[in-house]
Design an enzyme around this catalytic site. Structure first.
Site, short mmCIF file in Angstrom:
data_model
loop_
_atom_site.label_atom_id
_atom_site.label_comp_id
_atom_site.label_asym_id
_atom_site.label_seq_id
_atom_site.Cartn_x
_atom_site.Cartn_y
_atom_site.Cartn_z
CG ASP A 38 -2.11 1.02 1.16
OD1 ASP A 38 -2.43 1.35 -0.05
OD2 ASP A 38 -2.81 1.16 2.12
CG ASN A 86 -7.36 -2.28 -6.51
OD1 ASN A 86 -6.88 -2.95 -6.08
ND2 ASN A 86 -8.13 -1.29 -5.45
#
Length: 261
Positions: A38, A86
């Site tokens: 991340d 996503n």
């Protein structure tokens, strides 16, 4: 092994800075490390760059961490590359990520093969473009006989989706009389998961400060240890990876029982 790999770390008199460099025995290392990579976008923003620059930098970090796993002789590494959620991102960014994924495979697969890495992919890969599907199939085939690190890339993956698909398959088998519902156990579920054949996750690493699983390997992380860092993924180093492994090695893992210490 350990000191050779991380020899570039600057030593000083602070024991906390040096302690993770100590030699760890093979039985102290995790069998399976999972990483939520991340912070690419946040890294790019902090550098005054567009988000895609962060994703490019993140690919370089991934290569270094795979190399570290190879040097340490770790059994399995699974990384969260692209989730089922996503797709909600801007189309331009999604297209860039898919192109980057294709570029990564094209550039790195031969070197990973030389390093004895066995690569695999989990998630709804059949929903990706035909070109990517072929690259994935070719990469699997090229490295299928390798005996080093089992490197798994989660792409178009979601932990809840994986469990739903596993339950659907078991329900279909039950409807055909192949299995009785009351006979279904944990091992039967594990046989239907995308990660079938991999050991349970021992250590989850998440970069960039957030402290959640984000729908990643929900079943497989049932007894995993967690290690969080504020470092954005492009800045995550082999040395910080070493620190995470060192802390893992000194955790008291009880698996619901009493402490062995």
């Amino acid at each position: 092994m350990w000191k050779k790999l991380f020899s570039s770390v600057q030593k000083n008199d602070d024991a906390s800075d040096k302690s993770y460099l100590e030699e760890l025995t093979e039985d102290q290392l995790p069998q399976h490390v999972a990483i939520i990579m991340d912070g690419n976008g946040r890294w790019a923003t902090g550098q005054g760059l567009i988000r895609t620059a962060g994703h490019k930098a993140g690919v370089k970090t991934l290569k270094k961490i795979v190399k570290a796993c190879t040097a340490l002789g770790l059994n399995a590494l699974t990384v969260y590359a692209f989730s089922t959620e996503n797709w909600k991102r801007p189309h331009a960014e999604v297209d860039f990520l898919m192109d980057l994924f294709s570029e990564y495979l094209a550039k790195e697969i031969d070197e990973m093969d030389e390093d004895n890495v066995r690569i695999d992919f989990i998630g709804r890969t059949w929903e990706l473009s035909k070109g990517l599907q072929k690259q994935i199939a070719d990469a699997r085939q090229q490295t299928k006989d390798n005996t080093g690190v089992r490197f798994t890339v989660a792409v178009n993956y979601g932990g809840q989706d994986e469990l739903v698909r596993a339950v659907q398959e078991l329900a279909a088998q039950s409807a055909k009389g192949m299995v009785k519902p009351e006979d279904i156990g944990a091992e039967d579920i594990e046989q239907q998961l995308d990660t079938c054949g991999l050991p349970p996750v021992d250590l989850v690493i998440r970069t960039s400060g957030d402290m959640r699983l984000s729908n990643f390997l929900l079943w497989q992380t049932a007894y995993a240890e967690f290690w969080f860092t504020d470092t954005n993924w492009p800045d995550f180093t082999q040395e910080e990876f070493g620190r995470a492994l060192h802390e893992y090695a000194h955790r008291d893992r009880r698996f619901g029982g009493l402490s062995k210490k």
